[in-house]
Each structure stands twice: as C-alpha cells, then as structure tokens.
Design a protein around this motif. Sequence first.
Motif, PDB file in Angstrom:
ATOM      1  N   GLU A   7       0.839  -1.194   0.000  1.00 12.60           N
ATOM      2  CA  GLU A   7       0.000   0.000   0.000  1.00 12.60           C
ATOM      3  C   GLU A   7       0.876   1.246   0.000  1.00 12.60           C
ATOM      4  O   GLU A   7       2.062   1.191   0.321  1.00 12.60           O
ATOM      5  N   THR A   8       0.275   2.369  -0.344  1.00 13.75           N
ATOM      6  CA  THR A   8       0.948   3.660  -0.243  1.00 13.75           C
ATOM      7  C   THR A   8       0.489   4.315   1.054  1.00 13.75           C
ATOM      8  O   THR A   8      -0.688   4.661   1.203  1.00 13.75           O
ATOM      9  N   ARG A   9       1.422   4.476   2.005  1.00 13.05           N
ATOM     10  CA  ARG A   9       1.065   4.919   3.344  1.00 13.05           C
ATOM     11  C   ARG A   9       2.116   5.881   3.892  1.00 13.05           C
ATOM     12  O   ARG A   9       3.229   5.992   3.342  1.00 13.05           O
ATOM     13  N   PHE A  10       1.764   6.559   4.958  1.00 17.08           N
ATOM     14  CA  PHE A  10       2.757   7.307   5.719  1.00 17.08           C
ATOM     15  C   PHE A  10       3.445   6.315   6.665  1.00 17.08           C
ATOM     16  O   PHE A  10       2.784   5.454   7.255  1.00 17.08           O
ATOM     17  N   SER A  89       2.742   2.885  10.690  1.00 11.84           N
ATOM     18  CA  SER A  89       2.268   3.334   9.379  1.00 11.84           C
ATOM     19  C   SER A  89       0.808   3.731   9.490  1.00 11.84           C
ATOM     20  O   SER A  89       0.095   3.304  10.403  1.00 11.84           O
ATOM     21  N   ALA A  90       0.356   4.563   8.553  1.00 10.63           N
ATOM     22  CA  ALA A  90      -1.040   5.004   8.516  1.00 10.63           C
ATOM     23  C   ALA A  90      -1.414   5.233   7.059  1.00 10.63           C
ATOM     24  O   ALA A  90      -0.544   5.400   6.193  1.00 10.63           O
ATOM     25  N   GLU A  91      -2.705   5.237   6.782  1.00  5.33           N
ATOM     26  CA  GLU A  91      -3.155   5.360   5.401  1.00  5.33           C
ATOM     27  C   GLU A  91      -2.629   6.644   4.765  1.00  5.33           C
ATOM     28  O   GLU A  91      -2.374   7.634   5.453  1.00  5.33           O
ATOM     29  N   GLY A  92      -2.489   6.622   3.441  1.00  3.85           N
ATOM     30  CA  GLY A  92      -1.862   7.729   2.724  1.00  3.85           C
ATOM     31  C   GLY A  92      -2.778   8.899   2.449  1.00  3.85           C
ATOM     32  O   GLY A  92      -2.782   9.444   1.335  1.00  3.85           O
ATOM     33  N   SER A  93      -3.551   9.320   3.436  1.00  5.20           N
ATOM     34  CA  SER A  93      -4.452  10.464   3.317  1.00  5.20           C
ATOM     35  C   SER A  93      -4.083  11.492   4.373  1.00  5.20           C
ATOM     36  O   SER A  93      -3.243  11.244   5.241  1.00  5.20           O
ATOM     37  N   LEU A 155      12.030  13.691  12.241  1.00  7.90           N
ATOM     38  CA  LEU A 155      12.060  14.479  11.018  1.00  7.90           C
ATOM     39  C   LEU A 155      10.850  14.173  10.138  1.00  7.90           C
ATOM     40  O   LEU A 155      10.342  13.045  10.116  1.00  7.90           O
ATOM     41  N   VAL A 156      10.401  15.186   9.415  1.00  3.24           N
ATOM     42  CA  VAL A 156       9.299  15.042   8.464  1.00  3.24           C
ATOM     43  C   VAL A 156       9.891  15.189   7.066  1.00  3.24           C
ATOM     44  O   VAL A 156      10.435  16.243   6.718  1.00  3.24           O
ATOM     45  N   ASP A 157       9.786  14.142   6.266  1.00  2.00           N
ATOM     46  CA  ASP A 157      10.365  14.122   4.923  1.00  2.00           C
ATOM     47  C   ASP A 157       9.700  15.170   4.028  1.00  2.00           C
ATOM     48  O   ASP A 157       8.499  15.459   4.165  1.00  2.00           O
ATOM     49  N   ASP A 158      10.472  15.725   3.104  1.00  2.00           N
ATOM     50  CA  ASP A 158       9.937  16.737   2.182  1.00  2.00           C
ATOM     51  C   ASP A 158       8.788  16.189   1.346  1.00  2.00           C
ATOM     52  O   ASP A 158       7.867  16.931   0.982  1.00  2.00           O
ATOM     53  N   VAL A 159       8.834  14.883   1.044  1.00  2.00           N
ATOM     54  CA  VAL A 159       7.794  14.290   0.207  1.00  2.00           C
ATOM     55  C   VAL A 159       6.429  14.374   0.876  1.00  2.00           C
ATOM     56  O   VAL A 159       5.395  14.446   0.195  1.00  2.00           O
ATOM     57  N   VAL A 160       6.401  14.428   2.199  1.00  2.00           N
ATOM     58  CA  VAL A 160       5.133  14.540   2.930  1.00  2.00           C
ATOM     59  C   VAL A 160       4.437  15.857   2.586  1.00  2.00           C
ATOM     60  O   VAL A 160       3.238  15.895   2.297  1.00  2.00           O
ATOM     61  N   GLU A 162       4.963  17.660  -0.031  1.00  2.00           N
ATOM     62  CA  GLU A 162       4.619  17.657  -1.456  1.00  2.00           C
ATOM     63  C   GLU A 162       3.295  16.939  -1.689  1.00  2.00           C
ATOM     64  O   GLU A 162       2.423  17.434  -2.417  1.00  2.00           O
ATOM     65  N   VAL A 163       3.137  15.785  -1.059  1.00  2.00           N
ATOM     66  CA  VAL A 163       1.915  14.994  -1.226  1.00  2.00           C
ATOM     67  C   VAL A 163       0.702  15.710  -0.637  1.00  2.00           C
ATOM     68  O   VAL A 163      -0.404  15.654  -1.184  1.00  2.00           O
TER      69      VAL A 163
END
Length: 319
Positions: A7-10, A89-93, A155-160, A162-163
């Motif tokens: 899945e695509t998740r955080f 992990s948590a859902e990608g929303s 740390l919080v990744d830059d991709v977060v 962006e998404v």
Amino acid sequence: MIKKGIETRFVAFLDILGFKELVKKIEAESEDGQDYERVTWALDFLHEESKESNGHHDLNIYELTSDGLLEKELGDPRLNYISDCIIISAEGSFDGFKAICNKVTKLSIQGACAGIYMRGGITYGKIYHHGPILFGTAYQRALELEDGASTPRVLVDDVVCEVLSEHIGVFPLNGHAIRADDDGKKYLLNYPLGYESGFDSSWIDTLLRVKASILYFLNKFDVRVCGFGEELRRLDQFCYWKERYSLSLNFDGGDEHVLKKYIWLKKEFNRTLRRYSRVINARHQMRISPYGVQSGPRIAPISWNGRIWAPEKELGRYR
C-alpha cells in the motif's frame, strides 16, 4: 476487512536513544532498580499500543455496522516494535498523516516523562505492513531519516509536504506541530500546545515533568558537574530524581557526545516556553503584577548557572 498487499502509506521509524547502554546497566545491576522499571514500563506500553490503543489522545471514528457502532482509530494506524525500534504506518491520506503524527507524539511524550527519548523520521511511500510482517521502500526511507535525525527529534520528509501540499497551513501541517530546525530540516515539535501525557491532567504539568527529566540528564552527562552537591540536592526537591532514577544519584560521569542531545532538548524546551509564554504565564489572559511581570503559573527556562544546569530563578522561586 483489510486486503493484504503493498500500500501507499505514511511510515514512521523511531529509535529509543541510549537503549543499549541502559540494558547493559540493568543487566549489570539488578531487576529492582528504577531503570529496570522504566524500561519494562516503556516496552509494556508499546506492546499494549501495538495491540489496541490505550485511548489517550486517540483520534476515534465510528462506523455503523449490522452489529452496531464499530469504533476505530482515524487513519488506520498500525504499530510494530522490536527492542528499541518502533515502526508505525497510517493510510496515505491527510487523516492518515494526522493519525501518524498523533501516535508519534503520544509515544515520544510518554517516553520523555519517563526519561526515555526517541528520534526518527516520517515519510510517504510504498510499504507492506500487515501484522508482524513489513517491508518496502518507505520503510527503508524512514530508516534513513532516523539515522540523519542526530538529535531527539522526528524528522518530516519533504515528500510529505509535497503529497499534502493542499493542506499546508492546516494542523498538523503548520507551525503548531512542525517547524524547520537550525539545519533546515523539518521535524515534529516535541511539546505541542495542549498535548499532556497520560501521567498528567494538564499540559503545564507535563512540561514540568519533562523539564525535570531534561535537567537530570544535562547534569548527568556534563563533565563540569561533579558529585551530588548541595545545589543539586536542593534542585532534587523539585525534580524528584531519586524517586525516578536512583536512590544513590551520582553526577561524577559525563559524556560530551550524549550531552549534545540533551542540549538540543533544552533548546527545544526553552523555545516552547517562549512560543507559548502568553498561555503558560498568564492563563490565557495578560495580567500584569505590581512587579512588572505576568501573573499566573510560571515555568522558568533551563540554563547553565556556572555550576549546574537549573531553572532560571524568578521571583525567588524555582519552577
């Protein structure tokens, strides 16, 4: 029913700092000490949280089923741990991001109140995370972020960003949950406004508990502090170090490498006091006393006074 698959998740990876040294100390001493109690408490808490959240600060939602209302956590957070490593992990929303930030903050604040600190990273991407089995590039990226955190921060990744770009400015994607550090890296604030631990009934009490912990480790690892002098004994009346860490406190050690981590925590704590001074010092109201200072509960920042790390003295009182 959750369909198993990638899945695509955080994804967050957390590491408990100083865990190996703590375990060695416990094994060399006994199972009767405070360190043993702190470690077993932390692992018991993680174990319970991995099975079913304890309810503290949970973000609950309800689903109407044929059997009635079903209570679930917002964002479908999943948690695994082994020894000193925690994977969430948590859902990608956006709901999933709220859930993972909430879970990470919950664990880090609970740990800090017991003198156990963490560092880690949150990212977004592909992962297989079902039961005890997990793998994926997002997990590997979260590992890399943790390794580069260096200080007790997540740390919080830059991709977060962006998404979730359309949610920038909405909590927790704003300055009350995330800030850029001096090195430019974004991280979750360690002591977000109003987020008390499960030990306390208020945020103020949690800040005081964490402050006592930071003071202990600053003095423990600073090579300039020796023995357990009178000034430290007076400070212990506020900090209760003996009750938490040892009946025979010893500040004759010192480790400059470890000390840097607690210097960062001290800065983060003092930043929190400055940021929310209006709330902390005046119970949400600006009342001026005859002495020219705000009335209400006071929490002095942490500073080096030339002999030990201690709160700055204000109005003749330590707090």
